[in-house]
Scaffold this active site. Structure first.
Site, PDB file in Angstrom:
ATOM      1  CB  SER A 133       4.803  61.825  75.343  1.00  0.00           C
ATOM      2  OG  SER A 133       5.491  62.768  76.121  1.00  0.00           O
TER       3      SER A 133
ATOM      4  CE  LYS B  31       3.367  65.622  75.604  1.00  0.00           C
ATOM      5  NZ  LYS B  31       3.780  65.316  76.999  1.00  0.00           N
TER       6      LYS B  31
END
Lengths: 204, 204
Positions: free
Chosen positions: B121, B158
DNA sequence: CCAGCTTATGGACATTTGACCATATTATCA
DNA sequence: TGATAATATGGTCAAATGTCCATAAGCTGG
């Protein structure tokens, strides 16, 4: 990993600390530091070996604690956190999968060095501008591996494909449309330096 | 720094390599490795000391090369190659810009740890599946910095944006269209663990 | 040619090292 | 109560260590 008593932990910490300074202590030095007899240390070291925190290596009949390596399982390097157990603090022992030793990657005796990457031609392979790539000196590269090629006095990191009479250097950047460069194999200004075996990014 | 002969360089490299493995060689071990007499090593070590590459420390009357620290000026870490001077071998002194010490990055005393990344991701930020990210424990994150957030017992890497009453976790993968996740700040299952300060990729 | 530095060998030696012995105290646990 | 583990001290010992001695060959620069 078997748990350690407080004393054992103290001694292990002392040994690890000294090893970090390239200065393995003798048992008598440890004894002096903790105000003990040498034999007390001998036994403590014995426990540390039994529990797997220290490991004898080499064919030595046993002289010098220097010969007792830190085992790979001993806490050197920094802890690798895997799954996080519910409720536990993140650095709890349950969460620690192992210990990362970057020194292995950077094994200098194998002729490794580090090249600072300039440019963004390899971003699609996760190599960003300013990254350090770890290069293993070798002229052998499997086709498609990321390698370092010397063009005159310029070192380049690219995917390398060795073909019949030429070498192809393929960048990895969809956005900037870098072109693949083709070099004559006979060109003596061209030299395959090594293979990229790692990538380190600091100060993010 | 006074320059070394080839032989002296070889011996120093051998010593440095062994020290990295927490395994200081004895003079006789070095001698064996280079097919020399122990006394030849004694003299070479003497030269290395005279030139400042090795330094005696402690009140030892002199036993064990282990007691001979590497001086601070001795090349620690692995060499960083910058520009490559024309004609010179790539590891020539002219080409070496400095020495990379990963230990600094991995300073455990600062409460750093390493998290193995699962998933892709964050590939657009150069963080690939299987990479190790170095995490600095802290709850303070500038908006947009890459951080580690604990969701229950799952740790996620993230880009973190702290907003009024929620926290936004933004992935970096154009291709796979990961969605930005929004979490309530009040949720006690949500915890900002730390900031990603480095990224290490091994065994490429 | 000579002086100086470097590399090299062999022998000798005091010192230090880890291992091992016997012995003892303390705490924990069955 | 007894067994076990851990901690601790003293002494002894073979093996390994770094230092030092004498000697010598090869090289460079004056």
């Amino acid at each position: 990993m078997e748990s350690l008593t407080e004393k054992q932990q103290q001694v292990l910490a002392f040994i690890v600390g000294r090893l970090r300074e390239n200065h393995p202590p003798s048992q008598r030095e440890i004894a002096q530091h903790f105000h003990l007899a040498q034999n007390a240390v001998y036994q403590l070291v014995g426990y540390l070996k039994k529990k797997g925190y220290l490991v004898d290596v080499g064919g030595h009949r046993g002289l010098r604690l220097s010969e007792a390596y830190l085992s790979e399982v001993a806490p050197q390097g920094i802890p690798i956190v895997g799954r996080v157990a519910a409720g536990e603090p993140i650095l709890a022992e349950e969460n620690i999968e192992g210990y990362l030793s970057v020194e292995k990657l950077l094994d200098r005796s194998q002729g490794a060095f580090v090249l600072k990457v300039a440019g963004d031609s390899m971003v699609d392979d996760g190599i960003l501008d300013g990254d350090y790539v770890v290069v293993q000196l070798t002229s052998r590269l499997e086709n498609g591996q990321i390698g370092v090629v010397l063009l005159g006095d310029e070192a380049t990191v690219k995917r390398v494909f060795v073909q019949k009479d030429r070498i192809a250097l393929k960048p990895a950047n969809r956005r900037a449309r870098y072109k693949t460069r083709y070099l004559k194999r006979s060109d003596k200004d061209v030299r395959i330096v090594g293979k990229v075996v790692g990538c380190i990014r600091m100060d993010m």
